[in-house]
Design a protein around this motif. Structure first.
Motif, mmCIF file in Angstrom:
data_model
loop_
_atom_site.group_PDB
_atom_site.id
_atom_site.type_symbol
_atom_site.label_atom_id
_atom_site.label_comp_id
_atom_site.label_asym_id
_atom_site.label_seq_id
_atom_site.Cartn_x
_atom_site.Cartn_y
_atom_site.Cartn_z
ATOM 1 N N ILE A 35 0.818 -1.255 -0.213
ATOM 2 C CA ILE A 35 0.415 -0.052 0.031
ATOM 3 C C ILE A 35 1.036 1.132 -0.364
ATOM 4 O O ILE A 35 0.677 2.235 -0.657
ATOM 5 N N LEU A 36 2.152 1.671 0.575
ATOM 6 C CA LEU A 36 2.733 2.563 1.268
ATOM 7 C C LEU A 36 3.401 2.721 -0.465
ATOM 8 O O LEU A 36 3.562 3.619 -0.804
ATOM 9 N N LEU A 37 4.763 1.268 -1.494
ATOM 10 C CA LEU A 37 4.571 1.493 -2.389
ATOM 11 C C LEU A 37 3.084 2.043 -3.731
ATOM 12 O O LEU A 37 3.330 3.069 -4.641
ATOM 13 N N SER A 38 2.154 1.859 -2.745
ATOM 14 C CA SER A 38 1.171 2.716 -4.405
ATOM 15 C C SER A 38 0.829 4.086 -3.795
ATOM 16 O O SER A 38 0.909 4.572 -5.631
ATOM 17 N N TYR A 39 0.838 4.375 -2.952
ATOM 18 C CA TYR A 39 1.374 5.849 -2.515
ATOM 19 C C TYR A 39 2.078 6.928 -3.050
ATOM 20 O O TYR A 39 1.701 7.970 -3.369
ATOM 21 N N ARG A 40 3.119 6.048 -2.828
ATOM 22 C CA ARG A 40 4.316 6.614 -3.084
ATOM 23 C C ARG A 40 4.315 6.502 -5.158
ATOM 24 O O ARG A 40 4.830 8.040 -5.323
ATOM 25 N N LEU A 41 3.367 5.924 -5.817
ATOM 26 C CA LEU A 41 3.996 5.805 -6.495
ATOM 27 C C LEU A 41 3.087 7.301 -7.481
ATOM 28 O O LEU A 41 3.103 7.565 -8.412
ATOM 29 N N ARG A 42 1.772 7.216 -6.843
ATOM 30 C CA ARG A 42 1.004 8.401 -7.173
ATOM 31 C C ARG A 42 1.132 9.159 -6.526
ATOM 32 O O ARG A 42 0.469 10.731 -7.009
ATOM 33 N N GLY A 43 2.196 9.779 -5.623
ATOM 34 C CA GLY A 43 2.112 10.716 -4.744
ATOM 35 C C GLY A 43 3.638 11.631 -5.594
ATOM 36 O O GLY A 43 4.126 11.257 -6.492
ATOM 37 N N ASN A 44 3.513 12.989 -4.856
ATOM 38 C CA ASN A 44 5.019 13.766 -5.012
ATOM 39 C C ASN A 44 5.760 14.133 -4.247
ATOM 40 O O ASN A 44 5.144 14.831 -3.317
ATOM 41 N N PRO A 45 6.882 12.953 -3.945
ATOM 42 C CA PRO A 45 7.290 13.746 -2.079
ATOM 43 C C PRO A 45 8.469 14.522 -2.672
ATOM 44 O O PRO A 45 8.510 15.270 -4.047
ATOM 45 N N PRO A 46 8.273 15.132 -1.238
ATOM 46 C CA PRO A 46 9.157 16.215 -1.097
ATOM 47 C C PRO A 46 10.636 16.064 -1.739
ATOM 48 O O PRO A 46 11.263 14.808 -1.128
ATOM 49 N N ALA A 47 11.422 16.967 -2.169
ATOM 50 C CA ALA A 47 12.489 16.772 -2.055
ATOM 51 C C ALA A 47 13.734 16.508 -0.794
ATOM 52 O O ALA A 47 13.036 17.189 -0.404
ATOM 53 N N HIS A 48 14.398 15.427 -0.795
ATOM 54 C CA HIS A 48 15.116 15.382 0.897
ATOM 55 C C HIS A 48 16.443 15.053 0.236
ATOM 56 O O HIS A 48 17.442 14.488 0.795
ATOM 57 N N ASP A 49 17.621 16.466 -0.277
ATOM 58 C CA ASP A 49 18.715 16.603 -0.206
ATOM 59 C C ASP A 49 19.499 17.233 0.289
ATOM 60 O O ASP A 49 20.806 16.697 1.025
ATOM 61 N N THR A 50 19.015 18.210 1.921
ATOM 62 C CA THR A 50 19.441 18.503 2.386
ATOM 63 C C THR A 50 18.147 18.353 3.993
ATOM 64 O O THR A 50 17.923 17.634 4.244
ATOM 65 N N PHE A 51 18.867 18.473 4.541
ATOM 66 C CA PHE A 51 18.902 17.976 5.489
ATOM 67 C C PHE A 51 17.452 18.358 6.569
ATOM 68 O O PHE A 51 16.523 17.167 6.601
ATOM 69 N N MET A 52 16.795 19.437 6.696
ATOM 70 C CA MET A 52 15.513 20.245 6.013
ATOM 71 C C MET A 52 14.575 19.341 5.538
ATOM 72 O O MET A 52 12.906 19.198 5.503
ATOM 73 N N GLY A 53 15.694 19.072 3.935
ATOM 74 C CA GLY A 53 14.182 18.457 2.684
ATOM 75 C C GLY A 53 14.284 17.215 3.572
ATOM 76 O O GLY A 53 12.951 16.594 3.651
ATOM 77 N N LYS A 54 14.689 16.595 4.253
ATOM 78 C CA LYS A 54 14.796 15.375 4.963
ATOM 79 C C LYS A 54 13.639 14.937 6.059
ATOM 80 O O LYS A 54 13.308 14.340 5.587
ATOM 81 N N ILE A 55 14.040 16.601 6.797
ATOM 82 C CA ILE A 55 13.088 15.976 7.948
ATOM 83 C C ILE A 55 11.454 15.897 7.452
ATOM 84 O O ILE A 55 10.509 15.680 7.595
ATOM 85 N N ARG A 56 10.796 17.393 5.994
ATOM 86 C CA ARG A 56 9.624 16.733 5.461
ATOM 87 C C ARG A 56 9.360 15.580 4.617
ATOM 88 O O ARG A 56 8.728 15.676 4.640
ATOM 89 N N TYR A 57 10.393 14.870 4.456
ATOM 90 C CA TYR A 57 10.853 13.475 3.451
ATOM 91 C C TYR A 57 9.601 13.057 5.332
ATOM 92 O O TYR A 57 9.081 12.134 4.091
#
Length: 278
Positions: free
Chosen positions: A178-200
Motif C-alpha cells: 500500500i505504501l508503494l502504491s501511494y508513493r507511485l501516485r504521490g509527489n514526495p518533497p525533495a530530500h537532498d538537504t537536512f530540512m528536506g529529509k525532515i519534510r520527507y
C-alpha cells in the motif's frame, strides 16, 4: 566538515526509519529468537513466570522489591535478544510518560518528593512491559497456543492469538504494498538537504496514516478467505475433539532447563524480599 556531518546524520536517520528496517525489526522480534535460552523453555513455565511478574508488582510498593524485579526482567530481556526497536519504543514510552507526569506535578505545586511515587509507578510499568516482551518474543505461535490451551483457555481464543502471530508477516507485506502504491501516485518533497529529509519524514508519516484504512480492508478480505479454508478442513470439529487436543499438547515437556530457570527466578525473588525486609 559540518555539512558532511549533517548529511551523514540525516542519511542515518532515514535509514533507521525506513519501512524495510521497521519490518525486519518487527519480524525479528516475533520470529527471529528461536535460538535463545528463553525460546527453548516450556511455554507453561514462561506463562506462569509472566503471570507472577505481571501481577504481583502492582500490589507491592516497596522500592527495593520493585528494583530487584526490574533487574530480573532486564536480564531475561537481554537473554531473549529482543529487537532494538522494541527496546527503544519501550524506553521512550515508559520514561517519557514519567517525565511528563513529573513536569505536570511541578506545575501544579509539587516538589522533589514526587520523584519516589513516580519512580515506583515507572518500575511497575517497566517490569510488566519487559516481562511481556521477554515471554512473547521467545514463544512462537504454536507453542504459545499450546501453552494457553493446556491452562484451559478456549480453543478459539488460543487459535486467535496464534493466528494473529502468523498473519503478522502478511500484514507487513500488505502494508508495504500500500505504501508503494501511494508513493507511485504521490509527489514526495525533495530530500537532498537536512530540512528536506525532515519534510520527507513527515511526508512518510502522513502516507502511513492514509494507508491504515486500506490495510484493514484488505486484511478483512484475507481473513474471510482463511476462515473459509479452515471450515473446509474441519476446524470446528478439531477444536472440540479430545484426541486432537491430546496430540497438540503431547509436545510439551518440562525439562531441567525449565526447572533451573524457575529456581533461579525464585531464588532471586527470595533474596530481594529478604533484603527489602531488613
Amino acid at each position: 566538515m559540518i555539512g558532511k556531518i549533517k548529511r551523514k546524520l540525516s542519511d542515518n536517520i532515514m535509514d533507521k526509519f525506513s519501512m524495510d528496517f521497521l519490518r525486519n525489526q518487527v519480524l525479528k522480534n516475533a520470529y527471529g529468537n528461536d535460538d535463545t535460552v528463553i525460546a527453548k523453555l516450556d511455554p507453561r513455565v514462561l506463562l506462569v513466570w509472566y503471570l507472577f511478574l505481571g501481577l504481583v508488582p502492582w500490589f507491592v510498593n516497596n522500592l527495593y522489591f520493585l528494583m530487584g524485579c526490574f533487574l530480573l526482567v532486564l536480564a531475561t530481556t537481554i537473554i531473549a535478544k529482543v529487537a532494538g526497536l522494541v527496546l527503544v519504543l519501550f524506553g521512550i514510552g515508559v520514561f517519557s510518560q514519567t517525565g511528563y507526569l513529573f513536569v505536570v506535578s511541578l506545575f501544579f505545586g509539587g516538589d522533589a518528593s514526587t520523584i519516589i511515587p513516580l519512580l515506583t509507578l515507572t518500575l511497575k510499568v517497566a517490569i510488566c512491559s519487559l516481562a511481556s516482551v521477554t515471554v512473547f518474543s521467545g514463544l512462537d505461535p504454536d507453542r504459545l497456543s499450546n501453552g494457553l490451551m493446556w491452562f484451559g483457555c478456549p480453543e478459539r481464543l488460543s487459535f486467535s492469538i496464534s493466528y494473529a502471530y502468523r498473519i503478522l508477516p502478511m500484514l507487513m507485506e500488505e502494508f508495504q504494498n500500500i505504501l508503494l502504491s501511494y508513493r507511485l501516485r504521490g509527489n514526495p518533497p525533495a530530500h537532498d538537504t537536512f530540512m528536506g529529509k525532515i519534510r520527507y519524514l513527515c511526508y512518510q508519516v502522513k502516507i502511513i496514516m492514509h494507508a491504515f484504512y486500506p490495510l484493514m480492508l484488505n486484511t478483512a478480505k484475507r481473513s474471510r478467505t482463511t476462515v473459509e479454508a479452515l471450515e473446509i478442513k474441519g476446524y470446528r470439529f478439531a477444536a472440540v475433539n479430545q484426541e486432537v487436543r491430546k496430540m497438540k499438547l503431547s509436545s510439551l515437556r518440562v525439562t531441567y532447563n525449565d526447572m533451573l530457570f524457575l529456581a533461579i527466578s525464585v531464588l532471586w525473588i527470595s533474596v530481594v524480599v529478604l533484603l527489602s525486609t531488613i
